[in-house]
Structure formats: structure tokens, C-alpha cells
Design an enzyme around this catalytic site. Structure first.
Site, PDB file in Angstrom:
ATOM      1  N   ARG A 275      -5.426   0.417  -1.447  1.00 52.19           N
ATOM      2  CA  ARG A 275      -5.096   1.513  -0.558  1.00 52.19           C
ATOM      3  C   ARG A 275      -5.875   2.676  -1.057  1.00 52.19           C
ATOM      4  NH1 ARG A 275      -0.057   1.034   0.388  1.00 52.19           N
ATOM      5  NH2 ARG A 275      -0.195  -0.064   2.298  1.00 52.19           N
ATOM      6  N   ALA A 276      -5.828   2.894  -2.426  1.00 46.22           N
ATOM      7  CA  ALA A 276      -6.442   4.061  -2.916  1.00 46.22           C
ATOM      8  C   ALA A 276      -7.985   4.264  -2.461  1.00 46.22           C
ATOM      9  CB  ALA A 276      -6.175   4.089  -4.402  1.00 46.22           C
TER      10      ALA A 276
END
Length: 663
Positions: A275-276
């Protein structure tokens, strides 16, 4: 209607304003978590953002804000035909910390659903926030069951309301913005990761800037409308820039060079999952659009990392959020190969000025001593109590056995002790007190069945009256107040032993964080006891106090117990539903003053008389053990465990529910 404080009138707080504006440009960034001390304009800036957002086209009369260009086929108010619609301002919906589940997701009329087969649904806050902003002040204090619902809605873009097989679904895509004061506790990692960006805010230490803050606030309070009018031109300019950036966003190119830098940065800082990387890519793209460029530069990637990674690199709740900027620069330089057709920097210079919003016009001894003998005559240590050792580091934390309070409580939702809650396994049924929230279907049918002939039932449907409805009673887990009472006297001052003791307390603090407890810390040494940390939800604050805890002096055990008793008495008035668990960490020795052992025993019996659950962590070491901690546990009405027995993987399974003496 109250006139909001203008967004452009907020003094300083550049990172906060930038993060909010980037989400206004690209809601796919995923929202903002604002961390900081009280009184730093967190809520003011968030509330002001909604006035800058473009108008939202909606289907007239739809309670779920369907887009007329592509209405939701499953909308409870539908079906809608695609076509022209009306426009309304973007909404900012506030979720109160104490909101009920029905207030968040909506309520279904169970009585009408059972008797008439009608889905009578009253939308909740998630429906109101669709295509707008959902703002949660003090998000770290939000109850776990509400956090779970937010996570589900954020992941699926929809909200589901189900009551005994009857369900309603509606779209729920919103910009999630939360503010919190870290001193009051941290967020669950699952929710923390759902926020795209995070910013740390603090009050300026520059006198000129603080003066300007006061001037603007006083001017706003005197005449909000006139103050807003002064900033109307600046507000319109930012609003127009947001619209232009949104239109430019689909044309922004994220080259392979920038993608390599993003991937390398996330790998270098060992963030979990992917997700980062995705958030960084979206943030860098939004930064370029905000700067009026169609290509992402290295400066955009760097700014995106500073906003998207600090809250994702924490390995445990005691790690301070943040990013090593030197390491970030080294990584970007190492993987800084650019695409062949990368353009020159924009008109604002490197980074195109996209990294910040428009500036406002405001001015801007060691002393280690030998360890005392373990014990002397009558089982008391032979030391003068005058020496003091510097603080020692805690040993590595470990997973602890579960300590819980006996009986059934009704405190705040958590994961430690058994309690009657709104969530958990069903244990029975009762008549509802107020609005029905959890229907017990079998009990309801059983209550209605004997009256069907008298009610004139003629068809297959069940004739259900309000008096027939039964509320399900459920049993789940509650969070407790875990009060640590730590002996920091000379008898504990051997460096190896104190390191092990701090490691054990740190392990229990980590367990308290995971189980959503409040914690407090009382220490005693020398001649008195101190409340090192009043009861709080900030477990990492307790860990910080523990880390700097010095040792040495006599052992005023009675003073420590009496101070802990006073803390519990005050906390019982503030939060009567939260049951306490006292964890006393000591070797059981008591020195100083007349009859210290007898005085400690009398203080311990106060806890037993009040029915307070307790456990004594026995820190006694050496070949000769006096068993004083076990005797003290008996006076407390609790149990004693050694440091080894505290480990969850120890062979001896001695730590079970804390037993307390009957009053």
C-alpha cells in the site's frame, strides 16, 4: 450557519495544508492522519478544507448522493436513470468518538422487516459522507467496533447493514481525515495503514508567528463574516487551483525512473505490504498536478515519502514515527536514474513549487554504585539507601501470558477480560431497553408465537408486535485499567535484574496496547512513591517513563501501595465501568520507617477489601529466596508469578485469571 475559519488564513502548518490539498486534488491518495499536541489548528484546518472542494453533482432526492452520470445500481433509493442532476456543496461529516454503530452505518427497522417485509432504512454517517469528507476528531479514542466498520467501508467502498438476514448495501467512498493527540494513545496498525498520509503538527516557537496566530483568531472571533470576506480572494484562488489540478491529473506521467525510486524507498524503510508504494505513487502524481506539471520529478517522490511513510515504518507501538531524511536522500540518489524524456524543472524551479501550498503573509553522571546485598538479617536488605544508579535499558520484550480480571464486567470495549458488550457471542435474550440494536430472532419468534391466533393471523407471515422483540445479550471482552506499581529501590538496583524487570514491564505494556487498556505507572524508592504516569491510553508514554526510571534507595513498599490505592480511588470516580488490574513488580522486601513489613501488609489488605484484582511479579533472585512476594500476594488477595512464569511460552502455566479474595 457558522462561518468556517478560512483555510488560507491558517498560519504556518505547511505540511498539514499540503497533505489536505493533495487529497482534495486526488481523493485516491487515501486521506490524512494529523498527529499533534492540542491547540495546533488541526480541527480548524480540516473543517476549512470542505469549503475549498468543488461542487458535487448528485441525483435529486437521493439520500446516498448518487452521481447522476453513473448512479449506483444497488442504491437503496434507486434505481436511478443516468442524466442531468443537481449540484450541492461537498460535505464534511463528523464522526463523534462515542457514536453508536447504528449512527455510523444506519439503522434498519427490524419490526417492519419481520412483519411487513419492508426494508425501512435510515442512512447513517457513512451515507452522508459518500463523495465527501469523513472527519474523526480524536480518532485514536474511537471504539474498536467502529474502527472495524470504518476499515470495511474504506476497503470495499461500500457499507453493509445486516440484521438477521435482512441486508442493505450502499456506496460509501469518502476522504477519511483523522486528528489525534499521541499523548492519549496510538491507533491500531490496521487503521493507521488506511490513512494515505500523515503529518505531525506542533505550535510554532517563533514569537512573531505566534502573535500573528492570536491576531487572526481574535479578528475571526470578533466578526467571522468580515474576517472570511478578507480572505475570500485567496480562498477562490486556491479553489480554482484545485479544479485545475484535478483536470490536469489524468495527464500526469509517472515514469519508470520515479517508480524505481518509489519502490526502492519503500524497500529501504522496510514498510509492510504494497500500500505504501501505491500511496507514494498517487501522492507524487498529485504533487506534480498541484505544481502544474505533467511529469513527476524526484522532488515529488521525496515529498511523497515524507508524507506517506512515517506512520508505516513503525515496528512496534513504542517506536516514534518519523523518517531518516539522510537515508531517504541516499536512496533517491542511488536509484535516481531518470527517463530519457524527463523534462526540465517547471517554472517554480526544482520541484515546481508543488511541495508546499501558497505561503501566507505572516512573519515567520554515570554515578553507578555497587549493587546492595540481596538480604540481611530478618530478610531485609543491608543497604543505607543513599546511593542511586542511573537508568538501565530494558531487556528485549516478550509475549506474556494473559492476565485478566475475574467475573463479568461492562467496561469499554477491549480484549482483556470478559464483559457484557454489544459485540461478541450471544449468551441469551432480554427485552430491549430503548432502541433495539441486536435482535435475538429465535427468542422473538418464541415470544410472538403463542399470540398468533389472538392477533387474527390468517396468512403465512408472523404477526409481530413491539412487545415481542427481544434484544440479544452478548459476551465479549473489555479493556481494563492496568496500574503498574514498580519497585525502583536499591534492592532492585542490580543492573541485570533491573534490565529484566523493565523488559517484563515493557512486555506487559505491549500486551496492554494490544488489548486496548488504559495504563498507569506508580514507582516507589527512597522515602516516597510517585505517580510517574496518571492513567492514560498512551501506552508508549508509559514505556518512555519506564525507560528513564532510575533506581536506588530504600524500599517504601507501603507508600507505593497507598499511592496506587489513591490513584484507583480517583479513577473509579472518572471511569467507574473500567475495572482495574494492579500489577505489582517487586521482590517483596520493605525497608524504611517503623515496622515497614507490617505497614505494607495493612496497605495491601486495602486492595483485598475493595475487591481489586492484582498480581505480583516476583523479582527475587539468587540462591536463597525468602518468598516475600508470595506473602504479599496473599495479603493483596491476588497471585504471584516469577519473571520466567510471566512468559507465554514458559512450561509452567501458572498465570491464569487473577483470583481475588471474597470480601
Amino acid at each position: 450557519m457558522t462561518t468556517p475559519f478560512p483555510f488560507t488564513a491558517v498560519v504556518g502548518q505547511d505540511d498539514l495544508r499540503l497533505a489536505l490539498l493533495l487529497n482534495a486534488v486526488s481523493p485516491a491518495v487515501g486521506g490524512v492522519l494529523v498527529r499533534g499536541e492540542k491547540g495546533t489548528a488541526k480541527s480548524t484546518a480540516v473543517r476549512a478544507l470542505s469549503a475549498l472542494l468543488p461542487q458535487v453533482p448528485v441525483v435529486p432526492g437521493c439520500r446516498f448522493s448518487c452521481d447522476p452520470a453513473s448512479p449506483d445500481p444497488g442504491c437503496p433509493d434507486g434505481p436511478h436513470e443516468a442524466g442531468a442532476g443537481a449540484e450541492r456543496p461537498a460535505r464534511m461529516v463528523e464522526l463523534p468518538v462515542g457514536a453508536s454503530e447504528d449512527r455510523l452505518v444506519g439503522a434498519l427497522d427490524i419490526e417492519r422487516a419481520l412483519s411487513e417485509g419492508v426494508k425501512a432504512f435510515e442512512p447513517g454517517l457513512l451515507a452522508d459522507a459518500h463523495r465527501g469528507i469523513l472527519y474523526v476528531d480524536e480518532v485514536n479514542l474511537l471504539h474498536d467496533h467502529l474502527v472495524d466498520l470504518l476499515l470495511d467501508a474504506a476497503a470495499m467502498g461500500a457499507s453493509y447493514v445486516e440484521r438477521e438476514g435482512v441486508s442493505v448495501r450502499h456506496a460509501a467512498r469518502f476522504l477519511l481525515v483523522g486528528t489525534m493527540n499521541p499523548e492519549e494513545g496510538e491507533l491500531r496498525p490496521q487503521l493507521l495503514d488506511r490513512f494515505g498520509l500523515t503529518v505531525e503538527v506542533a505550535a510554532s516557537r517563533e514569537p512573531d508567528q505566534r502573535v500573528e496566530v492570536v491576531k487572526r483568531r481574535l479578528a475571526y472571533d470578533d466578526d467571522p463574516a468580515a474576517f472570511a470576506a478578507r480572505w475570500a480572494e485567496d480562498e477562490a484562488a486556491v479553489r480554482a487551483r484545485i479544479v485545475a489540478a484535478r483536470e490536469l491529473l489524468p495527464s500526469v506521467r509517472l515514469g519508470d525512473g520515479a517508480l524505481r525510486q518509489i519502490a526502492a524507498t519503500c524497500a529501504a524503510f522496510e514498510v509492510d505490504g504494497m500500500r505504501a508504494d501505491i500511496v507514494m505513487a498517487r501522492t507524487a502524481t498529485a504533487l506534480a498536478a498541484w505544481a502544474g506539471r505533467t511529469d513527476v520529478l524526484a522532488e515529488d517522490v521525496r515529498q511523497a515519502a515524507l508524507l506517506a511513510l512515517p506512520h508505516r515504518r513503525r515496528r512496534n507501538p513504542f517506536d516514534a514515527p518519523g523518517l531518516d531524511e539522510d537515508k531517504l536522500d541516499e536512496t533517491l540518489e542511488e536509484f535516481g536514474g531518470s527517463d530519457d524524456d524527463d523534462p526540465d524543472p517547471g517554472p517554480d524551479g526544482p520541484g515546481g513549487g508543488g511541495g508546499q501550498p501558497e505561503p501566507d503573509d505572516a512573519p515567520q553522571g554515570d554515578g553507578d554504585t555497587e549493587a546492595r546485598p540481596e538480604a540481611g538479617e530478618n530478610g531485609q536488605p543491608q543497604h543505607s539507601g543513599a546511593g542511586e544508579q542511573s537508568a538501565v535499558r530494558a531487556s528485549e520484550p516478550f509475549r506474556t501470558k494473559v492476565l485478566s480480571v475475574p467475573g463479568i464486567g461492562e467496561g469499554a470495549a477491549g480484549r482483556r477480560s470478559r464483559a457484557r458488550t454489544e459485540h461478541g457471542r450471544t449468551t441469551g435474550a432480554r427485552r430491549p431497553r430503548g432502541a433495539l440494536t441486536k435482535l435475538h430472532l429465535a427468542a422473538t419468534v418464541q415470544a410472538a408465537a403463542p399470540h398468533q391466533r389472538a392477533r387474527g393471523r390468517s396468512g403465512p407471515g408472523l404477526v409481530v408486535r413491539r412487545d415481542d422483540l427481544r434484544q440479544a445479550t452478548r459476551e465479549g471482552r473489555e479493556g481494563n485499567l492496568v496500574l503498574f506499581v514498580v519497585d525502583a529501590s536499591g534492592s532492585m538496583a542490580a543492573r541485570q535484574r533491573m534490565s529484566a524487570v523493565k523488559g517484563a514491564v515493557l512486555s506487559l505494556l505491549l500486551d496492554a496496547y494490544q488489548r486496548r487498556d488504559k495504563v498507569g505507572l506508580v514507582t516507589f524508592r527512597g522515602t516516597d512513591a510517585d505517580v510517574a504516569l496518571p492513567p492514560t491510553s498512551s501506552v508508549d508514554a508509559a514505556a518512555a517513563r519506564l525507560e528513564t526510571l532510575p533506581t536506588g534507595g530504600r524500599t517504601p513498599l507501603a507508600a507505593g501501595l497507598l499511592r496506587a490505592h489513591d490513584v484507583l480511588r480517583v479513577e473509579r470516580l472518572r471511569d467507574p465501568a473500567r475495572r482495574p488490574l494492579v500489577v505489582l513488580v517487586t521482590d517483596g522486601r520493605a525497608t524504611g520507617g517503623p515496622e515497614p513489613v507490617a505497614l505494607a501488609g495493612r496497605a495491601a489488605r486495602l486492595f483485598a477489601a475493595d475487591g481489586v484484582a492484582s498480581v505480583v511479579v516476583d523479582c527475587e533472585s539468587g540462591p536463597v529466596r525468602l518468598g516475600l512476594a508470595g506473602q504479599l500476594a496473599g495479603e493483596l488477595g491476588g497471585t504471584a508469578v516469577t519473571l520466567d512464569e510471566l512468559r507465554a511460552d514458559s512450561i509452567a502455566g501458572l498465570v491464569k485469571d487473577v483470583q481475588r479474595r471474597a470480601a
